[in-house]
Scaffold this motif. Structure first.
Motif, short mmCIF file in Angstrom:
data_model
loop_
_atom_site.label_atom_id
_atom_site.label_comp_id
_atom_site.label_asym_id
_atom_site.label_seq_id
_atom_site.Cartn_x
_atom_site.Cartn_y
_atom_site.Cartn_z
N ALA A 1 0.85 -1.19 0.00
CA ALA A 1 0.00 0.00 0.00
C ALA A 1 0.89 1.24 0.00
O ALA A 1 2.05 1.18 0.43
N PRO A 2 0.36 2.37 -0.46
CA PRO A 2 1.15 3.59 -0.49
C PRO A 2 1.72 3.93 0.89
O PRO A 2 0.99 3.93 1.89
N GLY A 3 3.01 4.18 0.93
CA GLY A 3 3.65 4.57 2.17
C GLY A 3 3.91 3.43 3.13
O GLY A 3 4.37 3.67 4.26
N LYS A 4 3.63 2.20 2.71
CA LYS A 4 3.82 1.05 3.60
C LYS A 4 4.80 0.06 2.99
O LYS A 4 5.04 0.07 1.79
N GLN A 5 5.33 -0.80 3.84
CA GLN A 5 6.23 -1.83 3.36
C GLN A 5 5.44 -2.94 2.66
O GLN A 5 4.25 -3.13 2.92
N ARG A 6 6.16 -3.65 1.79
CA ARG A 6 5.53 -4.78 1.13
C ARG A 6 5.20 -5.85 2.17
O ARG A 6 6.03 -6.18 3.03
N GLU A 7 4.00 -6.39 2.07
CA GLU A 7 3.47 -7.33 3.06
C GLU A 7 3.25 -8.69 2.42
O GLU A 7 2.60 -8.79 1.37
N LEU A 8 3.75 -9.73 3.06
CA LEU A 8 3.51 -11.09 2.58
C LEU A 8 2.10 -11.51 3.01
O LEU A 8 1.75 -11.41 4.18
N LEU A 9 1.33 -12.01 2.05
CA LEU A 9 -0.05 -12.39 2.32
C LEU A 9 -0.24 -13.90 2.40
O LEU A 9 -0.94 -14.40 3.28
#
Length: 120
Positions: free
Chosen positions: A40-48
């Protein structure tokens, strides 16, 4: 050239569902593991979610219970299906794969991403 191409993103209403696809192309023998991520904008990449060849899927708490990752090995495609979508699910969704090519080359590759926007 081995590459991944995601598709299926778009605008979804809150509470809705989506199905994302990640298709691998090129001279592929098999995969070891595939994961879906989002940023998401301004956030780190997240493993789903992740799935290994012959293994069981694993999910992040943020999507557990409303997501499914599965593969179609015949089509070299992995899917991420999500329901009960929330505005906070808005992000660019990426797939990542550890693959082995038919020539024995090992690949750790990313797709280009697909935008998912959850909004009314």
């Amino acid at each position: 050239q081995v590459q991944l191409v995601e598709s299926g993103g778009g605008l979804v209403q809150p509470g809705g569902s989506l199905s994302l696809s990640c298709a691998a192309s090129g001279s592929i023998l098999t995969f070891y593991a595939i994961g879906w991520y989002r940023q998401a904008p301004g956030k780190q990449r997240e493993l789903l979610a992740t799935i290994t060849n012959g293994g069981s899927p694993n999910y992040a708490d943020s999507v557990k219970g409303r997501s499914t990752i599965d593969t179609d090995n015949a089509k070299n495609t992995v899917y991420l299906r999500m329901n009960s979508l929330k505005p906070e699910d808005t992000a660019v969704y990426y797939c990542n794969a550890d693959l082995i090519g038919r020539d024995g080359t090992l690949y750790d590759i990313w797709g280009q991403g697909t935008q998912v926007t959850v909004s009314s």
